[in-house]
Design a protein around this motif. Structure first.
Motif, PDB file in Angstrom:
ATOM      1  N   ALA A  17       0.748  -1.378   0.007  1.00 20.82           N
ATOM      2  CA  ALA A  17      -0.015   0.055  -0.109  1.00 20.82           C
ATOM      3  C   ALA A  17       0.863   1.215   0.116  1.00 20.82           C
ATOM      4  N   VAL A  18       2.102   1.295   0.736  1.00 18.74           N
ATOM      5  CA  VAL A  18       2.766   2.279   0.932  1.00 18.74           C
ATOM      6  C   VAL A  18       3.617   2.660  -0.362  1.00 18.74           C
ATOM      7  N   PHE A  19       4.173   1.637  -1.163  1.00 16.64           N
ATOM      8  CA  PHE A  19       4.964   1.757  -2.191  1.00 16.64           C
ATOM      9  C   PHE A  19       3.972   2.068  -3.283  1.00 16.64           C
ATOM     10  N   SER A  20       2.880   1.367  -3.487  1.00 17.28           N
ATOM     11  CA  SER A  20       2.011   1.928  -4.561  1.00 17.28           C
ATOM     12  C   SER A  20       1.423   3.455  -4.333  1.00 17.28           C
ATOM     13  N   SER A  21       1.207   3.768  -3.522  1.00 13.58           N
ATOM     14  CA  SER A  21       0.603   4.935  -3.051  1.00 13.58           C
ATOM     15  C   SER A  21       1.808   5.811  -3.360  1.00 13.58           C
ATOM     16  N   VAL A  22       2.917   5.810  -2.908  1.00 11.94           N
ATOM     17  CA  VAL A  22       4.086   6.842  -3.014  1.00 11.94           C
ATOM     18  C   VAL A  22       4.520   6.579  -4.480  1.00 11.94           C
ATOM     19  N   LEU A  23       4.539   5.611  -5.113  1.00  7.03           N
ATOM     20  CA  LEU A  23       4.629   5.522  -6.768  1.00  7.03           C
ATOM     21  C   LEU A  23       3.528   6.299  -7.467  1.00  7.03           C
ATOM     22  N   LEU A  24       2.577   5.883  -7.052  1.00  5.89           N
ATOM     23  CA  LEU A  24       1.131   6.662  -7.836  1.00  5.89           C
ATOM     24  C   LEU A  24       1.487   8.326  -7.549  1.00  5.89           C
ATOM     25  N   LEU A  25       1.817   8.813  -6.570  1.00  2.85           N
ATOM     26  CA  LEU A  25       1.980  10.123  -6.159  1.00  2.85           C
ATOM     27  C   LEU A  25       3.057  10.745  -7.134  1.00  2.85           C
ATOM     28  N   LEU A  26       4.188  10.166  -7.252  1.00  2.07           N
ATOM     29  CA  LEU A  26       5.264  10.358  -7.973  1.00  2.07           C
ATOM     30  C   LEU A  26       4.902  10.212  -9.463  1.00  2.07           C
ATOM     31  N   PHE A  27       4.340   9.355 -10.059  1.00  2.00           N
ATOM     32  CA  PHE A  27       3.904   9.359 -11.386  1.00  2.00           C
ATOM     33  C   PHE A  27       3.248  10.556 -11.749  1.00  2.00           C
ATOM     34  N   SER A  28       1.983  10.775 -10.764  1.00  2.00           N
ATOM     35  CA  SER A  28       1.279  11.895 -10.623  1.00  2.00           C
ATOM     36  C   SER A  28       1.749  13.184 -11.072  1.00  2.00           C
ATOM     37  N   ASN A 134      15.618  13.658 -15.085  1.00  2.00           N
ATOM     38  CA  ASN A 134      15.241  14.767 -13.960  1.00  2.00           C
ATOM     39  C   ASN A 134      15.307  14.314 -12.580  1.00  2.00           C
ATOM     40  N   GLY A 135      14.921  15.401 -11.712  1.00  2.00           N
ATOM     41  CA  GLY A 135      15.022  15.066 -10.185  1.00  2.00           C
ATOM     42  C   GLY A 135      13.634  14.017 -10.064  1.00  2.00           C
ATOM     43  N   LEU A 136      12.589  14.152 -10.400  1.00  2.00           N
ATOM     44  CA  LEU A 136      11.642  13.220 -10.276  1.00  2.00           C
ATOM     45  C   LEU A 136      11.766  11.952 -10.704  1.00  2.00           C
ATOM     46  N   THR A 137      12.415  11.558 -11.714  1.00  5.96           N
ATOM     47  CA  THR A 137      12.685  10.630 -12.192  1.00  5.96           C
ATOM     48  C   THR A 137      13.721   9.741 -11.384  1.00  5.96           C
ATOM     49  N   LEU A 138      14.694  10.343 -10.775  1.00  8.92           N
ATOM     50  CA  LEU A 138      15.453   9.999  -9.767  1.00  8.92           C
ATOM     51  C   LEU A 138      14.975   9.860  -8.358  1.00  8.92           C
ATOM     52  N   LEU A 139      13.986  10.363  -8.160  1.00  8.55           N
ATOM     53  CA  LEU A 139      13.320  10.154  -7.122  1.00  8.55           C
ATOM     54  C   LEU A 139      12.332   8.801  -6.962  1.00  8.55           C
ATOM     55  N   ILE A 140      11.758   8.769  -8.201  1.00  7.26           N
ATOM     56  CA  ILE A 140      11.166   7.620  -8.332  1.00  7.26           C
ATOM     57  C   ILE A 140      11.907   6.152  -8.217  1.00  7.26           C
ATOM     58  N   LEU A 141      13.186   6.408  -9.152  1.00  8.37           N
ATOM     59  CA  LEU A 141      14.157   5.226  -8.960  1.00  8.37           C
ATOM     60  C   LEU A 141      14.587   4.885  -7.664  1.00  8.37           C
ATOM     61  N   ALA A 142      14.711   6.047  -6.767  1.00 10.38           N
ATOM     62  CA  ALA A 142      15.183   6.004  -5.341  1.00 10.38           C
ATOM     63  C   ALA A 142      14.214   5.083  -4.428  1.00 10.38           C
ATOM     64  N   VAL A 143      12.900   5.402  -4.866  1.00  9.17           N
ATOM     65  CA  VAL A 143      11.540   4.941  -4.018  1.00  9.17           C
ATOM     66  C   VAL A 143      11.796   3.310  -4.736  1.00  9.17           C
ATOM     67  N   VAL A 144      11.708   2.948  -5.747  1.00 12.19           N
ATOM     68  CA  VAL A 144      11.902   1.695  -6.119  1.00 12.19           C
ATOM     69  C   VAL A 144      12.992   0.985  -5.553  1.00 12.19           C
ATOM     70  N   SER A 145      14.120   1.500  -5.445  1.00 11.68           N
ATOM     71  CA  SER A 145      15.253   1.043  -4.912  1.00 11.68           C
ATOM     72  C   SER A 145      15.064   0.673  -3.440  1.00 11.68           C
ATOM     73  N   MET A 146      14.698   1.731  -2.771  1.00  8.66           N
ATOM     74  CA  MET A 146      14.452   1.557  -1.379  1.00  8.66           C
ATOM     75  C   MET A 146      13.565   0.331  -1.014  1.00  8.66           C
ATOM     76  N   PHE A 147      12.726   0.197  -1.972  1.00 10.19           N
ATOM     77  CA  PHE A 147      11.712  -1.084  -1.554  1.00 10.19           C
ATOM     78  C   PHE A 147      12.088  -2.211  -2.283  1.00 10.19           C
ATOM     79  N   THR A 148      13.121  -2.354  -2.978  1.00 15.27           N
ATOM     80  CA  THR A 148      13.447  -3.550  -3.540  1.00 15.27           C
ATOM     81  C   THR A 148      14.812  -3.872  -3.142  1.00 15.27           C
TER      82      THR A 148
END
Length: 190
Positions: A17-28, A134-148
């Motif tokens: 739930a946390v992972f998908s909601s954070v990713l949804l927010l970042l993709f938004s 860009n910074g947002l893409t790096l943030l998305i990669l960081a979140v995915v990395s943090m959870f994997t």
């Protein structure tokens, strides 16, 4: 539940739930501005709470009960920050800021030539990273990395540690050779 449990997927439902909601927010945020995303989230939350309040009011009217406001317990809850909490967080921010400023001063004023050269190489590499992402893409990669990454490391720790040891040996060897060739670049024994 603490952040470590979320990152190690101890409770799959909560972590998902946390992972998908954070990713949804970042993709938004990649598609819409921060103001739009914030406004849409606020509207969604407000729509849900208003709908629930109206539903409970109608239910109370039909059943002729007097349960009161459905969010009464939350409205009575104290949410103010104490002076101690603010002081504690301000002290931590002050400590990190001072440490960061001292380290940047040390690097930019070349207190240690090798560390400053490492920093220069890092900044040079970051120019390429900045050109690709860009910074947002790096943030998305960081979140995915943090959870994997924690789960992958936990499952394959022996192999990863072996390869990291080999890489560390090679890097230390190269740094030693460079230090030997640069005058005045010999590191103090730590």
């Amino acid at each position: 539940m603490c952040a470590i449990d979320l990152l190690y997927w101890r409770n799959v439902k909560q972590s998902g739930a946390v992972f998908s909601s954070v990713l949804l927010l970042l993709f938004s945020l990649t598609q819409f501005s921060v103001v739009s995303v914030g406004a849409y989230l606020a509207l969604a939350a407000l729509s849900a709470t208003i709908s629930f309040r109206i539903y409970k009011s109608v239910l109370q009217a039909v059943q002729k009960t007097d349960e009161g406001h459905p969010f009464k317990s939350y409205l009575e809850m104290e949410i103010a920050l104490s002076q101690d909490q603010i002081s504690k967080y301000a002290d931590k921010i002050l400590l990190y800021s001072n440490t960061c400023m001292r380290e940047l001063r040390r690097l930019f004023l070349v207190q240690d030539l090798v560390d400053s050269l490492k920093f220069a190489v890092l900044m040079w590499l970051l120019t390429y990273v900045g050109a690709l992402f860009n910074g947002l893409t790096l943030l998305i990669l960081a979140v995915v990395s943090m959870f994997t990454m924690p789960v992958v490391y936990e499952k394959h720790q022996a192999q990863i540690d072996q390869y990291v040891g080999l890489i560390r040996t090679q890097v230390n060897s190269v740094v030693g050779k460079i230090q030997a060739k640069i005058p005045g670049a010999k590191r103090k024994e730590e």
